[in-house]
Design a protein around this motif. Structure first.
Motif, PDB file in Angstrom:
ATOM      1  N   PRO A 263     -41.843  28.662   4.774  1.00  0.00           N
ATOM      2  CA  PRO A 263     -41.524  27.947   6.014  1.00  0.00           C
ATOM      3  C   PRO A 263     -41.826  28.717   7.306  1.00  0.00           C
ATOM      4  CG  PRO A 263     -39.770  27.647   4.415  1.00  0.00           C
ATOM      5  CD  PRO A 263     -40.728  28.663   3.842  1.00  0.00           C
ATOM      6  N   VAL A 264     -41.559  30.017   7.351  1.00  0.00           N
ATOM      7  CA  VAL A 264     -41.784  30.758   8.596  1.00  0.00           C
ATOM      8  C   VAL A 264     -43.271  30.784   8.947  1.00  0.00           C
ATOM      9  CG1 VAL A 264     -41.959  33.091   7.622  1.00  0.00           C
ATOM     10  CG2 VAL A 264     -41.094  32.776   9.946  1.00  0.00           C
ATOM     11  N   TYR A 265     -44.149  30.754   7.951  1.00  0.00           N
ATOM     12  CA  TYR A 265     -45.589  30.756   8.221  1.00  0.00           C
ATOM     13  C   TYR A 265     -46.028  29.417   8.799  1.00  0.00           C
ATOM     14  CZ  TYR A 265     -45.790  34.979   5.349  1.00  0.00           C
ATOM     15  OH  TYR A 265     -45.605  36.228   4.826  1.00  0.00           O
ATOM     16  N   GLU A 266     -45.500  28.342   8.245  1.00  0.00           N
ATOM     17  CA  GLU A 266     -45.835  27.021   8.778  1.00  0.00           C
ATOM     18  C   GLU A 266     -45.278  26.877  10.186  1.00  0.00           C
ATOM     19  OE1 GLU A 266     -47.583  23.232   8.980  1.00  0.00           O
ATOM     20  OE2 GLU A 266     -48.025  25.039   7.846  1.00  0.00           O
ATOM     21  N   GLU A 267     -44.077  27.411  10.405  1.00  0.00           N
ATOM     22  CA  GLU A 267     -43.483  27.405  11.748  1.00  0.00           C
ATOM     23  C   GLU A 267     -44.385  28.167  12.719  1.00  0.00           C
ATOM     24  OE1 GLU A 267     -39.749  29.616  13.941  1.00  0.00           O
ATOM     25  OE2 GLU A 267     -39.598  29.216  11.804  1.00  0.00           O
TER      26      GLU A 267
ATOM     27  N   ILE B  34     -50.536  34.081   6.052  1.00  0.00           N
ATOM     28  CA  ILE B  34     -50.265  32.857   6.817  1.00  0.00           C
ATOM     29  C   ILE B  34     -51.224  31.753   6.384  1.00  0.00           C
ATOM     30  CG2 ILE B  34     -50.393  31.813   9.114  1.00  0.00           C
ATOM     31  CD1 ILE B  34     -49.354  34.558  10.164  1.00  0.00           C
ATOM     32  N   VAL B  35     -52.491  32.082   6.254  1.00  0.00           N
ATOM     33  CA  VAL B  35     -53.481  31.075   5.872  1.00  0.00           C
ATOM     34  C   VAL B  35     -53.250  30.592   4.442  1.00  0.00           C
ATOM     35  CG1 VAL B  35     -55.937  30.691   5.428  1.00  0.00           C
ATOM     36  CG2 VAL B  35     -55.209  31.848   7.521  1.00  0.00           C
ATOM     37  N   SER B  36     -53.049  31.521   3.515  1.00  0.00           N
ATOM     38  CA  SER B  36     -52.983  31.129   2.107  1.00  0.00           C
ATOM     39  C   SER B  36     -51.617  30.616   1.670  1.00  0.00           C
ATOM     40  CB  SER B  36     -53.398  32.303   1.209  1.00  0.00           C
ATOM     41  OG  SER B  36     -52.449  33.341   1.295  1.00  0.00           O
ATOM     42  N   GLN B  37     -50.550  31.026   2.348  1.00  0.00           N
ATOM     43  CA  GLN B  37     -49.199  30.680   1.893  1.00  0.00           C
ATOM     44  C   GLN B  37     -48.435  29.797   2.876  1.00  0.00           C
ATOM     45  OE1 GLN B  37     -48.050  31.833  -1.136  1.00  0.00           O
ATOM     46  NE2 GLN B  37     -50.061  32.754  -1.435  1.00  0.00           N
ATOM     47  N   ARG B  38     -49.097  29.277   3.895  1.00  0.00           N
ATOM     48  CA  ARG B  38     -48.361  28.606   4.957  1.00  0.00           C
ATOM     49  C   ARG B  38     -47.584  27.378   4.487  1.00  0.00           C
ATOM     50  NH1 ARG B  38     -53.784  26.790   7.068  1.00  0.00           N
ATOM     51  NH2 ARG B  38     -53.786  24.555   6.742  1.00  0.00           N
ATOM     52  N   HIS B  39     -48.038  26.704   3.441  1.00  0.00           N
ATOM     53  CA  HIS B  39     -47.310  25.520   2.973  1.00  0.00           C
ATOM     54  C   HIS B  39     -46.120  25.910   2.116  1.00  0.00           C
ATOM     55  CE1 HIS B  39     -50.309  22.995   4.739  1.00  0.00           C
ATOM     56  NE2 HIS B  39     -51.258  23.567   4.049  1.00  0.00           N
TER      57      HIS B  39
ATOM     58  N   HIS C  76     -42.422  37.750  15.447  1.00  0.00           N
ATOM     59  CA  HIS C  76     -42.893  38.563  16.574  1.00  0.00           C
ATOM     60  C   HIS C  76     -44.167  37.969  17.168  1.00  0.00           C
ATOM     61  CE1 HIS C  76     -43.192  42.108  19.064  1.00  0.00           C
ATOM     62  NE2 HIS C  76     -44.446  42.278  18.690  1.00  0.00           N
ATOM     63  N   ARG C  77     -45.048  37.462  16.313  1.00  0.00           N
ATOM     64  CA  ARG C  77     -46.275  36.826  16.826  1.00  0.00           C
ATOM     65  C   ARG C  77     -45.939  35.585  17.649  1.00  0.00           C
ATOM     66  NH1 ARG C  77     -51.448  37.476  12.829  1.00  0.00           N
ATOM     67  NH2 ARG C  77     -51.291  39.729  12.677  1.00  0.00           N
ATOM     68  N   ILE C  78     -44.924  34.845  17.222  1.00  0.00           N
ATOM     69  CA  ILE C  78     -44.491  33.687  17.997  1.00  0.00           C
ATOM     70  C   ILE C  78     -44.029  34.149  19.380  1.00  0.00           C
ATOM     71  CG2 ILE C  78     -42.698  31.898  18.203  1.00  0.00           C
ATOM     72  CD1 ILE C  78     -42.902  31.592  15.115  1.00  0.00           C
TER      73      ILE C  78
ATOM     74  N   ARG D 166     -43.220  35.760  -5.403  1.00  0.00           N
ATOM     75  CA  ARG D 166     -44.133  36.447  -4.473  1.00  0.00           C
ATOM     76  C   ARG D 166     -43.899  35.930  -3.045  1.00  0.00           C
ATOM     77  NH1 ARG D 166     -48.803  39.228  -5.227  1.00  0.00           N
ATOM     78  NH2 ARG D 166     -48.727  38.672  -7.408  1.00  0.00           N
ATOM     79  N   ASP D 167     -43.615  34.626  -2.925  1.00  0.00           N
ATOM     80  CA  ASP D 167     -43.349  34.052  -1.607  1.00  0.00           C
ATOM     81  C   ASP D 167     -42.123  34.693  -0.959  1.00  0.00           C
ATOM     82  OD1 ASP D 167     -45.507  32.419  -2.032  1.00  0.00           O
ATOM     83  OD2 ASP D 167     -44.328  30.609  -2.409  1.00  0.00           O
ATOM     84  N   ASP D 168     -41.082  34.971  -1.774  1.00  0.00           N
ATOM     85  CA  ASP D 168     -39.899  35.635  -1.227  1.00  0.00           C
ATOM     86  C   ASP D 168     -40.244  37.031  -0.720  1.00  0.00           C
ATOM     87  OD1 ASP D 168     -38.151  33.488  -1.812  1.00  0.00           O
ATOM     88  OD2 ASP D 168     -37.928  34.201  -3.879  1.00  0.00           O
ATOM     89  N   LEU D 169     -41.076  37.743  -1.459  1.00  0.00           N
ATOM     90  CA  LEU D 169     -41.495  39.082  -1.041  1.00  0.00           C
ATOM     91  C   LEU D 169     -42.337  39.013   0.232  1.00  0.00           C
ATOM     92  CD1 LEU D 169     -41.668  42.117  -1.461  1.00  0.00           C
ATOM     93  CD2 LEU D 169     -43.520  41.716  -3.107  1.00  0.00           C
ATOM     94  N   LEU D 170     -43.269  38.057   0.278  1.00  0.00           N
ATOM     95  CA  LEU D 170     -44.104  37.896   1.475  1.00  0.00           C
ATOM     96  C   LEU D 170     -43.262  37.523   2.692  1.00  0.00           C
ATOM     97  CD1 LEU D 170     -47.157  36.059  -0.088  1.00  0.00           C
ATOM     98  CD2 LEU D 170     -47.146  38.355   0.893  1.00  0.00           C
ATOM     99  N   THR D 171     -42.267  36.669   2.489  1.00  0.00           N
ATOM    100  CA  THR D 171     -41.389  36.288   3.597  1.00  0.00           C
ATOM    101  C   THR D 171     -40.613  37.491   4.103  1.00  0.00           C
ATOM    102  OG1 THR D 171     -41.181  34.022   2.793  1.00  0.00           O
ATOM    103  CG2 THR D 171     -39.466  34.797   4.283  1.00  0.00           C
ATOM    104  N   ALA D 172     -40.079  38.286   3.184  1.00  0.00           N
ATOM    105  CA  ALA D 172     -39.331  39.478   3.590  1.00  0.00           C
ATOM    106  C   ALA D 172     -40.244  40.462   4.306  1.00  0.00           C
ATOM    107  CB  ALA D 172     -38.692  40.140   2.375  1.00  0.00           C
TER     108      ALA D 172
END
Length: 187
Positions: A116-120, A108-113, A69-71, A55-61
């Motif tokens: 990696p892109v969410y933690e970044e 971002i909140v639930s999967q940030r750890h 873009h938010r960064i 699921r993390d791979d799907l969320l990252t994609a």
């Protein structure tokens, strides 16, 4: 030639899975079953897992580009010579992005750890928001007690608007931002 067709089919399947995930996550949140995503995409779960083993791979994609873009939006806000204009534009852009891709904030909140892109994004956002808050304070635009926590409170309010206002979210968010900018009490 057959190998080229397989790659085109695989690329099409990947895009269909991502598109289906956007629909499913928008309607049911990021914990929705992957079987539902596969069904809407018109592929089997094995195909989904071949492209996205977790699921993390799907969320990252799905959300990786939006996170980057938010960064960039935050960087633009901090770099704007007028910190208030940068701040307001960034708020408006975040609302528009949330409307286009609901679930990114939740992911971002639930999967940030785990992603990696969410933690970044989180680390970068905190630093950029601290700089922006300092520029707003230093420019006398906001009170001396204005901090990152205040920006996060504003973002939470805007998230509430985007979650409940439907297609009117962007105009309502702009109205909210206008009230922030101009206050509601007459002088």
């Amino acid at each position: 030639m057959p190998a080229r067709n397989v790659r085109k089919d695989a690329a099409r399947n990947r895009e269909r899975i991502i598109d289906a995930a956007r629909i499913v996550f928008r309607e049911h949140g990021i914990s929705a079953p992957v079987a539902t995503i596969a069904r809407i995409a018109g592929v089997g779960t094995a195909t989904l897992y071949r492209h996205f083993p977790s699921r993390d791979d799907l969320l990252t994609a799905m959300f990786g580009d939006q996170a980057r873009h938010r960064i960039a939006v935050l960087d633009d806000a901090v770099a704007d010579p007028d910190p208030w204009r940068g701040f307001v534009r960034s708020l408006e852009t975040v609302v528009e992005m949330e409307m286009e891709n609901p679930g990114l904030s939740e992911a971002i909140v639930s999967q940030r750890h785990a992603i990696p892109v969410y933690e970044e994004l989180r680390v970068h956002a905190v630093a950029a928001l601290a700089t922006l808050a300092a520029r707003l304070r230093d420019g006398g635009i906001v009170g001396e007690d204005f901090r990152v926590a205040d920006i996060l409170l504003i973002l939470a309010a805007l998230k509430g608007i985007s979650d409940t206002a439907g297609e009117n979210a962007v105009p309502q968010a702009r109205r909210f931002i206008h009230h922030l900018a101009h206050g509601i009490k007459r002088p």
